[in-house]
Design a protein around this motif. Structure first.
Motif, PDB file in Angstrom:
ATOM      1  N   VAL A   1      -8.161  -0.924   4.360  1.00  0.00           N
ATOM      2  CA  VAL A   1      -7.945  -0.988   2.907  1.00  0.00           C
ATOM      3  C   VAL A   1      -7.332  -2.322   2.521  1.00  0.00           C
TER       4      VAL A   1
ATOM      5  N   TRP B   1     -17.448  -1.433  -6.282  1.00  0.00           N
ATOM      6  CA  TRP B   1     -16.676  -0.678  -5.289  1.00  0.00           C
ATOM      7  C   TRP B   1     -16.678  -1.416  -3.970  1.00  0.00           C
TER       8      TRP B   1
ATOM      9  N   LEU C   1       0.848  -1.185   0.000  1.00  0.00           N
ATOM     10  CA  LEU C   1       0.000   0.000   0.000  1.00  0.00           C
ATOM     11  C   LEU C   1       0.886   1.238   0.000  1.00  0.00           C
TER      12      LEU C   1
ATOM     13  N   GLN D   1      -0.530   3.690 -10.815  1.00  0.00           N
ATOM     14  CA  GLN D   1      -1.550   2.768 -11.300  1.00  0.00           C
ATOM     15  C   GLN D   1      -1.225   2.224 -12.686  1.00  0.00           C
TER      16      GLN D   1
ATOM     17  N   ASP E   1      -8.074   4.643  -2.641  1.00  0.00           N
ATOM     18  CA  ASP E   1      -8.819   3.780  -1.716  1.00  0.00           C
ATOM     19  C   ASP E   1      -9.303   4.522  -0.476  1.00  0.00           C
ATOM     20  N   ASP E   2      -8.614   5.607  -0.117  1.00  0.00           N
ATOM     21  CA  ASP E   2      -9.050   6.382   1.035  1.00  0.00           C
ATOM     22  C   ASP E   2      -8.369   7.748   0.972  1.00  0.00           C
TER      23      ASP E   2
ATOM     24  N   ARG F   1      -9.932  -4.998   2.561  1.00  0.00           N
ATOM     25  CA  ARG F   1     -10.841  -4.910   1.405  1.00  0.00           C
ATOM     26  C   ARG F   1     -10.177  -5.456   0.154  1.00  0.00           C
ATOM     27  N   VAL F   2      -8.927  -5.092  -0.047  1.00  0.00           N
ATOM     28  CA  VAL F   2      -8.215  -5.543  -1.246  1.00  0.00           C
ATOM     29  C   VAL F   2      -8.069  -7.056  -1.249  1.00  0.00           C
TER      30      VAL F   2
ATOM     31  N   ASP G   1     -16.265  -0.189  -1.109  1.00  0.00           N
ATOM     32  CA  ASP G   1     -16.974   0.631  -0.135  1.00  0.00           C
ATOM     33  C   ASP G   1     -17.915   1.544  -0.897  1.00  0.00           C
TER      34      ASP G   1
ATOM     35  N   ARG H   1      -7.549  -0.828 -10.169  1.00  0.00           N
ATOM     36  CA  ARG H   1      -8.362  -1.835  -9.497  1.00  0.00           C
ATOM     37  C   ARG H   1      -9.855  -1.566  -9.692  1.00  0.00           C
ATOM     38  N   ASN H   2     -10.283  -0.306  -9.545  1.00  0.00           N
ATOM     39  CA  ASN H   2     -11.700   0.006  -9.684  1.00  0.00           C
ATOM     40  C   ASN H   2     -12.150  -0.062 -11.138  1.00  0.00           C
TER      41      ASN H   2
ATOM     42  N   PRO I   1      -2.983  -0.268  -3.826  1.00  0.00           N
ATOM     43  CA  PRO I   1      -3.844   0.545  -2.971  1.00  0.00           C
ATOM     44  C   PRO I   1      -3.141   1.839  -2.557  1.00  0.00           C
TER      45      PRO I   1
END
Length: 240
Positions: A120, A194, A53, A73, A101-102, A123-124, A196, A167-168, A79
């Motif tokens: 995070v 997503w 991350l 990316q 991610d945040d 979630r990943v 979240d 990722r998204n 993340p």
């Protein structure tokens, strides 16, 4: 044999803030790696072991954090938690639309930061592919000749060429690819693509569709496989 501790890359040019983050991460069992510029961050990402991350300050001395995020990316979806001294809603929206991610605004609690890092990473690890009523690993026969979806490796190819997706972007496209012709509302896409959905906005979906379309046109300039249904949402064109 114990699991290796996750490596966290901290990209922050203010030493007092960076040292606080590094100490908090070490205390929580992470392996922090600290750099002060965007250029150094991109170099650090090429050095093993792989970074789990990135904690990325937006206001870096040599680059805009959003630009550094895009370059990260493009290399490998990683993340990212943004840090910023600005509390502007516009900054937050831009960061989330890009696929972060945040997002944390300075000053922040080191304990809150480490909690978000853990959240995070959970979630990943828990959502490698889109979840929900549409199974992302269902091979769509109507698009099999045009698309290839390697679910195990989270890779999608279009017309024989692999796509470089965040990722998204991957999750969004995988949901559409699982059901060609089906119209998904923005709310449905947010719920399935997503991790979240509460942090996503309608414009977030629109922004990601726009970037995916641009990547598809890089492969075929006349490509327009993602259809817009005004007032309804999006669907994937059925192609053979």
């Amino acid at each position: 044999m114990p699991e290796p501790r996750p490596a966290i890359l901290v990209v922050e040019d203010e030493a007092p803030i960076a040292e606080t983050i590094v100490y908090a991460l070490q205390t929580e069992g992470f392996v922090p790696r600290w750099v002060t510029t965007g250029r150094a961050a991109l170099t650090e990402l090429t050095i093993p072991p792989a970074v789990a991350l990135v904690i990325l300050d937006i206001g870096l001395p040599d680059a805009n954090g959003f630009d550094v995020f895009r370059q990260i990316q493009q290399r490998a979806p990683t993340p990212v938690i943004f840090l910023t001294a600005r509390a502007s809603e516009v900054d937050r929206i831009v960061g989330l639309e890009l696929g972060a991610d945040d997002y944390l605004t300075k000053p922040f609690s080191p304990r809150e930061l480490t909690a978000r890092v853990r959240a995070v990473l959970r979630r990943v690890q828990a959502v490698p592919t889109p979840a929900g009523p549409v199974a992302a690993n269902a091979a769509p026969p109507a698009t099999a000749k045009v698309w290839t979806h390697d679910v195990e490796r989270c890779r999608i190819s279009y017309r024989g060429q692999p796509l470089t997706l965040t990722r998204n972007e991957y999750r969004l496209l995988a949901v559409l690819l699982a059901a060609p012709g089906r119209v998904f509302s923005r709310e449905q896409l947010m719920a399935q693509a997503w991790p979240d959905p509460g942090a996503a906005l309608d414009r977030t979906v629109d922004a990601h569709v726009k970037t995916v379309r641009a990547k598809l046109r890089d492969i075929a300039s006349d490509a327009d496989p993602i259809l817009t249904h005004r007032g309804l949402g999006y669907s994937l064109r059925e192609e053979s």
